[in-house]
Motif scaffolding. Structure first.
Motif, mmCIF file in Angstrom:
data_model
loop_
_atom_site.group_PDB
_atom_site.id
_atom_site.type_symbol
_atom_site.label_atom_id
_atom_site.label_comp_id
_atom_site.label_asym_id
_atom_site.label_seq_id
_atom_site.Cartn_x
_atom_site.Cartn_y
_atom_site.Cartn_z
ATOM 1 N N ASP A 17 25.699 -18.188 56.548
ATOM 2 C CA ASP A 17 26.655 -19.302 56.523
ATOM 3 C C ASP A 17 26.527 -20.096 55.232
ATOM 4 N N ASP A 18 26.184 -19.405 54.143
ATOM 5 C CA ASP A 18 25.934 -20.086 52.874
ATOM 6 C C ASP A 18 26.536 -19.288 51.721
ATOM 7 N N TYR A 19 27.686 -19.744 51.235
ATOM 8 C CA TYR A 19 28.379 -19.102 50.111
ATOM 9 C C TYR A 19 28.755 -20.184 49.107
ATOM 10 N N VAL A 20 28.179 -20.108 47.920
ATOM 11 C CA VAL A 20 28.468 -21.077 46.864
ATOM 12 C C VAL A 20 29.222 -20.358 45.750
ATOM 13 N N VAL A 21 30.420 -20.841 45.437
ATOM 14 C CA VAL A 21 31.238 -20.236 44.381
ATOM 15 C C VAL A 21 31.341 -21.232 43.229
ATOM 16 N N PHE A 22 30.868 -20.815 42.056
ATOM 17 C CA PHE A 22 30.858 -21.664 40.874
ATOM 18 C C PHE A 22 31.991 -21.297 39.916
ATOM 19 N N ALA A 23 32.429 -22.275 39.140
ATOM 20 C CA ALA A 23 33.338 -22.035 38.022
ATOM 21 C C ALA A 23 32.827 -22.836 36.835
ATOM 22 N N ILE A 24 32.807 -22.211 35.678
ATOM 23 C CA ILE A 24 32.306 -22.889 34.489
ATOM 24 C C ILE A 24 32.989 -22.320 33.249
ATOM 25 N N ALA A 25 33.246 -23.183 32.280
ATOM 26 C CA ALA A 25 33.802 -22.751 31.000
ATOM 27 C C ALA A 25 32.668 -22.536 30.000
ATOM 28 N N SER A 26 32.922 -21.742 28.999
ATOM 29 C CA SER A 26 31.933 -21.470 27.969
ATOM 30 C C SER A 26 32.124 -22.442 26.809
ATOM 31 N N LYS A 27 31.085 -23.196 26.472
ATOM 32 C CA LYS A 27 31.176 -24.208 25.432
ATOM 33 C C LYS A 27 31.550 -23.566 24.098
ATOM 34 N N GLY A 28 32.594 -24.110 23.491
ATOM 35 C CA GLY A 28 33.041 -23.609 22.208
ATOM 36 C C GLY A 28 33.927 -22.386 22.287
ATOM 37 N N LYS A 29 34.121 -21.867 23.501
ATOM 38 C CA LYS A 29 34.941 -20.667 23.688
ATOM 39 C C LYS A 29 36.251 -20.992 24.414
ATOM 40 N N ASN A 30 36.124 -21.506 25.629
ATOM 41 C CA ASN A 30 37.336 -21.806 26.409
ATOM 42 C C ASN A 30 37.230 -23.136 27.141
ATOM 43 N N ASP A 31 36.459 -24.073 26.565
ATOM 44 C CA ASP A 31 36.278 -25.364 27.230
ATOM 45 C C ASP A 31 37.259 -26.425 26.746
ATOM 46 N N HIS A 32 38.062 -26.121 25.743
ATOM 47 C CA HIS A 32 38.980 -27.119 25.187
ATOM 48 C C HIS A 32 39.992 -27.621 26.222
ATOM 49 N N ASP A 33 40.551 -26.708 26.990
ATOM 50 C CA ASP A 33 41.541 -27.076 28.011
ATOM 51 C C ASP A 33 41.048 -26.727 29.409
ATOM 52 N N ALA A 60 32.123 -24.832 44.918
ATOM 53 C CA ALA A 60 32.682 -24.961 46.263
ATOM 54 C C ALA A 60 31.750 -24.226 47.215
ATOM 55 N N VAL A 61 31.348 -24.907 48.289
ATOM 56 C CA VAL A 61 30.387 -24.353 49.238
ATOM 57 C C VAL A 61 31.084 -24.063 50.564
ATOM 58 N N PHE A 62 30.880 -22.861 51.085
ATOM 59 C CA PHE A 62 31.512 -22.443 52.329
ATOM 60 C C PHE A 62 30.450 -22.002 53.332
ATOM 61 N N ASP A 63 30.749 -22.210 54.617
ATOM 62 C CA ASP A 63 29.842 -21.739 55.666
ATOM 63 C C ASP A 63 30.452 -20.572 56.441
ATOM 64 N N ASP A 64 31.549 -20.026 55.922
ATOM 65 C CA ASP A 64 32.252 -18.928 56.588
ATOM 66 C C ASP A 64 32.514 -17.817 55.580
ATOM 67 N N ARG A 65 32.100 -16.606 55.901
ATOM 68 C CA ARG A 65 32.239 -15.485 54.969
ATOM 69 C C ARG A 65 33.693 -15.186 54.649
ATOM 70 N N VAL A 66 34.545 -15.182 55.664
ATOM 71 C CA VAL A 66 35.956 -14.861 55.445
ATOM 72 C C VAL A 66 36.602 -15.873 54.513
ATOM 73 N N ALA A 67 36.300 -17.144 54.714
ATOM 74 C CA ALA A 67 36.853 -18.186 53.839
ATOM 75 C C ALA A 67 36.393 -17.993 52.400
ATOM 76 N N ALA A 68 35.110 -17.673 52.227
ATOM 77 C CA ALA A 68 34.583 -17.451 50.880
ATOM 78 C C ALA A 68 35.245 -16.245 50.228
ATOM 79 N N GLU A 69 35.405 -15.178 50.982
ATOM 80 C CA GLU A 69 36.057 -13.977 50.450
ATOM 81 C C GLU A 69 37.494 -14.267 50.034
ATOM 82 N N ASN A 70 38.232 -14.952 50.893
ATOM 83 C CA ASN A 70 39.632 -15.259 50.586
ATOM 84 C C ASN A 70 39.750 -16.189 49.391
ATOM 85 N N PHE A 71 38.804 -17.109 49.268
ATOM 86 C CA PHE A 71 38.816 -18.024 48.128
ATOM 87 C C PHE A 71 38.573 -17.277 46.821
#
Length: 225
Positions: free
Chosen positions: A16-32, A96-107
């Motif tokens: 029941d533990d799914y953490v999905v991260f998003a991050i930009a690369s500094k100097g590459k695609n962080d401008h917008d 974004a943290v999810f406690d449901d596998r299906v929700a994490a997969e769909n996200f």
């Protein structure tokens, strides 16, 4: 576990533990990147996360400077997801943290379709991460293994304490606080729900999973490990 400060537990403990991260690369695609990161968090809301956060400001439950001795009984314990989204003011790691596998997969599948141009990282059991990638029809890029603790492991806190305290990616949930919350729940001084909100406020990155923590505290009522 794939990453996130060596989140402690066996594979089943991350069901029941799914953490999905998003991050930009500094100097590459962080401008917008700021509107893209905000969009990432907005999409996550559609899949009912149990926590949202950014590494600059924290999660959906945060500490407050306006405290009195009665605050622990009267303060609002409802997570404020909109606060996280509106407070995002600079490119940083979002989660974004999810406690449901299906929700994490769909996200994960939805984020792939959105094609935001951000690096996406899934933190859960190896099998859980593989399932998310498979559902989104993408190959796994890489994997990081946590090899656990070595040395005089008999000096470590209990497994329940470790599972709670390692749920902050920056190590801001202390062993002592985790043990105190376990003891209070066992003694009936706090409910698991109350104890969870106390712990979550110390997580500075917003990757604390209140659902998993609640389950750990419930198990602690009757189990000792």
């Amino acid at each position: 576990m794939t990453n996130t400060l060596h989140r402690f537990g066996d594979a089943d403990s991350f069901r029941d533990d799914y953490v999905v991260f998003a991050i930009a690369s500094k100097g590459k695609n962080d401008h917008d990147a700021l509107p893209k990161l905000r969009r990432f968090l907005e999409i996550a809301l559609e899949y009912k996360p149990v926590n949202l956060g950014d590494a600059r400001h924290g999660g959906a439950l945060r500490p407050s400077k306006k405290m009195t001795p009665l605050s622990h009984w009267s303060r609002d314990m409802k997570p404020d997801f909109e606060m996280v989204i509106e407070g995002l003011d600079t490119p940083t790691t979002c989660a974004a943290v999810f406690d449901d596998r299906v929700a994490a997969e769909n996200f994960v599948k939805r984020i792939k379709e959105e094609d935001l141009g951000l690096s996406v990282n899934i933190s859960t059991s190896i099998d859980g991460a593989e399932q998310c990638c498979h559902h989104a029809c993408i190959p796994r890029h890489s994997v990081g293994y946590s090899l656990g603790f070595e040395g005089k492991t008999e000096k470590l806190p209990s497994s329940q304490v470790l599972m709670l305290s390692t749920m902050c990616g920056h190590g801001m949930i202390s062993h002592s606080l985790s043990k105190k919350m376990i003891d209070w729940v066992k003694e009936g001084r706090r409910t698991p729900e109350q104890a969870v909100t106390y712990l979550a406020r110390f997580c500075s990155c917003g990757v604390f999973n209140p659902s998993r923590a609640r389950r750990i505290l419930e198990d602690a009522r009757t189990k000792t490990t």
